[in-house]
Design a protein around this motif. Structure first.
Motif, PDB file in Angstrom:
ATOM      1  N   LEU A 101     -12.426 -99.473  -2.725  1.00 46.77           N
ATOM      2  CA  LEU A 101     -13.786 -99.718  -3.239  1.00 46.77           C
ATOM      3  C   LEU A 101     -14.821 -98.753  -2.664  1.00 46.77           C
ATOM      4  CD1 LEU A 101     -13.795-103.637  -3.034  1.00 46.77           C
ATOM      5  CD2 LEU A 101     -13.272-102.214  -5.027  1.00 46.77           C
ATOM      6  N   ASN A 102     -14.375 -97.537  -2.345  1.00 43.81           N
ATOM      7  CA  ASN A 102     -15.282 -96.550  -1.774  1.00 43.81           C
ATOM      8  C   ASN A 102     -15.476 -95.315  -2.655  1.00 43.81           C
ATOM      9  OD1 ASN A 102     -16.159 -97.639   0.789  1.00 43.81           O
ATOM     10  ND2 ASN A 102     -14.012 -97.476   1.433  1.00 43.81           N
ATOM     11  N   LYS A 103     -14.781 -95.259  -3.795  1.00 40.86           N
ATOM     12  CA  LYS A 103     -14.874 -94.093  -4.654  1.00 40.86           C
ATOM     13  C   LYS A 103     -14.778 -94.511  -6.113  1.00 40.86           C
ATOM     14  CE  LYS A 103     -12.733 -89.566  -5.498  1.00 40.86           C
ATOM     15  NZ  LYS A 103     -11.581 -88.677  -5.177  1.00 40.86           N
ATOM     16  N   MET A 104     -15.491 -93.787  -6.974  1.00 40.59           N
ATOM     17  CA  MET A 104     -15.478 -94.064  -8.404  1.00 40.59           C
ATOM     18  C   MET A 104     -15.264 -92.748  -9.153  1.00 40.59           C
ATOM     19  SD  MET A 104     -18.581 -95.684 -10.666  1.00 40.59           S
ATOM     20  CE  MET A 104     -18.473 -97.303  -9.928  1.00 40.59           C
ATOM     21  N   SER A 105     -14.237 -92.735 -10.034  1.00 41.31           N
ATOM     22  CA  SER A 105     -13.903 -91.514 -10.760  1.00 41.31           C
ATOM     23  C   SER A 105     -14.148 -91.702 -12.255  1.00 41.31           C
ATOM     24  CB  SER A 105     -12.429 -91.146 -10.535  1.00 41.31           C
ATOM     25  OG  SER A 105     -12.141 -91.029  -9.159  1.00 41.31           O
ATOM     26  N   HIS A 106     -14.765 -90.702 -12.869  1.00 38.83           N
ATOM     27  CA  HIS A 106     -15.031 -90.756 -14.313  1.00 38.83           C
ATOM     28  C   HIS A 106     -13.735 -90.633 -15.093  1.00 38.83           C
ATOM     29  CE1 HIS A 106     -16.071 -88.919 -18.272  1.00 38.83           C
ATOM     30  NE2 HIS A 106     -16.992 -89.874 -18.253  1.00 38.83           N
ATOM     31  N   VAL A 107     -13.560 -91.478 -16.111  1.00 34.63           N
ATOM     32  CA  VAL A 107     -12.365 -91.447 -16.955  1.00 34.63           C
ATOM     33  C   VAL A 107     -12.698 -90.939 -18.349  1.00 34.63           C
ATOM     34  CG1 VAL A 107     -10.477 -92.817 -17.951  1.00 34.63           C
ATOM     35  CG2 VAL A 107     -11.324 -93.343 -15.639  1.00 34.63           C
ATOM     36  N   LYS A 108     -13.605 -91.622 -19.046  1.00 36.22           N
ATOM     37  CA  LYS A 108     -13.950 -91.258 -20.424  1.00 36.22           C
ATOM     38  C   LYS A 108     -15.400 -91.626 -20.710  1.00 36.22           C
ATOM     39  CE  LYS A 108      -9.567 -92.018 -22.975  1.00 36.22           C
ATOM     40  NZ  LYS A 108      -8.776 -92.761 -21.971  1.00 36.22           N
ATOM     41  N   THR A 109     -15.954 -90.985 -21.703  1.00 40.33           N
ATOM     42  CA  THR A 109     -17.224 -91.400 -22.295  1.00 40.33           C
ATOM     43  C   THR A 109     -16.974 -91.681 -23.770  1.00 40.33           C
ATOM     44  OG1 THR A 109     -18.547 -90.099 -20.739  1.00 40.33           O
ATOM     45  CG2 THR A 109     -19.597 -90.763 -22.807  1.00 40.33           C
ATOM     46  N   TYR A 110     -17.346 -92.878 -24.199  1.00 38.81           N
ATOM     47  CA  TYR A 110     -17.106 -93.305 -25.572  1.00 38.81           C
ATOM     48  C   TYR A 110     -18.415 -93.236 -26.370  1.00 38.81           C
ATOM     49  CZ  TYR A 110     -12.960 -95.494 -23.415  1.00 38.81           C
ATOM     50  OH  TYR A 110     -11.801 -95.746 -22.703  1.00 38.81           O
ATOM     51  N   PRO A 111     -18.449 -92.487 -27.474  1.00 41.65           N
ATOM     52  CA  PRO A 111     -19.651 -92.438 -28.330  1.00 41.65           C
ATOM     53  C   PRO A 111     -19.678 -93.655 -29.253  1.00 41.65           C
ATOM     54  CG  PRO A 111     -17.970 -90.987 -29.219  1.00 41.65           C
ATOM     55  CD  PRO A 111     -17.387 -91.584 -27.967  1.00 41.65           C
ATOM     56  N   ALA A 112     -19.963 -94.814 -28.682  1.00 38.97           N
ATOM     57  CA  ALA A 112     -19.776 -96.073 -29.406  1.00 38.97           C
ATOM     58  C   ALA A 112     -20.911 -96.400 -30.367  1.00 38.97           C
ATOM     59  CB  ALA A 112     -19.593 -97.214 -28.403  1.00 38.97           C
TER      60      ALA A 112
END
Length: 393
Positions: A101-112
């Motif tokens: 719970l110390n790091k956050m990684s970008h996976v995807k961006t959805y054009p919803a």
């Protein structure tokens, strides 16, 4: 930063354990991290923060991440540690949170969507991301490919959303006060029905897949329970708020409903008792139950040789925890025991825009436009499956 208020005393009301402060704008959603002393928040200030409780008893951010647009809502799936953030610009961003719970990684961006995302849910079973927005649409996207699977257009802003994984039914509340029930397929959908009962915009929905009950809260200050599984159109009206209802959670272990409103009210409803359906609330010259005229209906009073009056009374068995107007004849049939409340009322002392509750640990988190996040001990109000000796999670 966060301030520890005090430890958990025995009380029959919610007890404030901690306050988390530090956001520079409204906090639109906050969730408790299962099996951790942690909270995830998203805010209008464009930040996503993971707060962990330190040895000092205070909560400090272990993750502080900024995105390009204000964060309007989120869906967090703890087992996969995937988090989806709805934004004001209509996009949805997916991140993966590390195990510590110390790091956050970008996976995807959805054009919803083309406008603010008001609600979203992640379905692991379908690998779908379902969302509703102010562009008057509901969309469902594949989280494996990132592609759009389908979209349905409503007649009004979509404000809240619930989803049944087993049947692929989506419930969408909108600004007009309606709830649309959709059956979602891979590339299409069908409208099953439209639920109409609120006189103001629907601000919160909660679906219980076991009882197959849908709960809705709205700006008309009311909560409605829709018995979807019964298939007989049965509804229960619950009147126990003075402001718009913005958060709901049904607790199947104790058969209680928790509802929170914009004025900070926290209401706990006993749903394990026999309740009566309330008649549809209409402007009328006569009582809908006994058909006696009210005092302004001069013509009917003259024709029937009766004198109509209106008294005021609570009637909790029909959902009226606050006094409503009834005619003389009906008033005389209400016994004192009929006025015994079937709900308890508590004060959160801040605007509650969103709420999350972990009954297993007896914890609740609330947040709102005052930029404050509050963590509550609810053990003595709604019980705890841990305290009852059962497992949770």
């Amino acid at each position: 930063m966060a301030a520890e208020i005090h430890s958990r005393p025995q009380s029959s009301r919610p007890v404030l354990l901690n306050k988390i402060e530090g956001h520079s704008d409204a906090v639109n959603a906050a969730v408790l991290i299962p099996k951790e002393d942690g909270v995830i928040t998203v805010s209008e200030d464009r930040t996503i923060r993971v707060w962990l409780k330190r040895d000092s008893g205070q909560y400090w951010p272990s993750i502080y991440n900024t995105v390009s647009s204000p964060c309007s809502c989120m869906s967090y799936h703890h087992e996969s540690r995937r988090i989806f953030i709805g934004q004001d610009n209509g996009a949805i961003v997916e991140f993966l949170i590390s195990e510590d719970l110390n790091k956050m990684s970008h996976v995807k961006t959805y054009p919803a969507h083309q406008n603010r995302v008001s609600a979203l849910l992640f379905s692991l079973e379908n690998q779908w991301l379902i969302s509703a927005a102010h562009d008057k649409s509901v969309s469902w996207m594949c989280t494996l490919s990132g592609s759009m699977l389908g979209r349905y257009n409503l007649g009004s802003w979509a404000s809240c959303l619930q989803y049944d994984n087993e049947t692929r039914h989506a419930f969408v509340g909108d600004h007009s006060g309606q709830i649309t029930l959709l059956k979602l397929e891979e590339n299409t959908c069908s409208v099953i029905t439209t639920l109409k009962g609120h006189e103001g915009s629907v601000g919160a929905l909660y679906w219980d897949p076991v009882q197959r009950w849908l709960f809705s809260g709205a700006s008309d200050h009311s909560v409605i329970m829709w018995d979807i599984g019964g298939r007989r159109g049965r509804t229960l009206l619950l009147q126990g708020h003075h402001e718009k209802v913005q958060a709901l959670r049904y607790l199947p272990q104790t058969h209680q409903l928790v509802s929170c409103s914009a004025d900070g009210a926290i209401t706990i409803w006993d749903m394990n008792t026999t309740r009566q359906e309330a008649p549809q609330w209409l402007d009328s010259d006569s009582c809908q139950k006994c058909e006696q005229p009210f005092f302004w209906n001069i013509k009917q009073m003259w024709d029937t040789k009766t004198f109509g009056l209106r008294q005021r009374s609570t009637y909790p068995i029909m959902g009226f925890e606050f006094q409503v107007r009834v005619c003389d004849d009906c008033y005389s049939t209400i016994k004192e025991e009929d006025r015994a409340p079937l709900a308890s009322f508590h004060e959160g002392k801040h605007n509650i825009a969103h709420m999350d509750l972990d009954q297993g640990r007896g914890l609740m988190v609330t947040c709102g436009v005052d930029r404050v996040v509050k963590i509550w001990d609810m053990t003595q109000v709604v019980g705890s499956s841990v305290a009852a000796g059962s497992s949770y999670g």
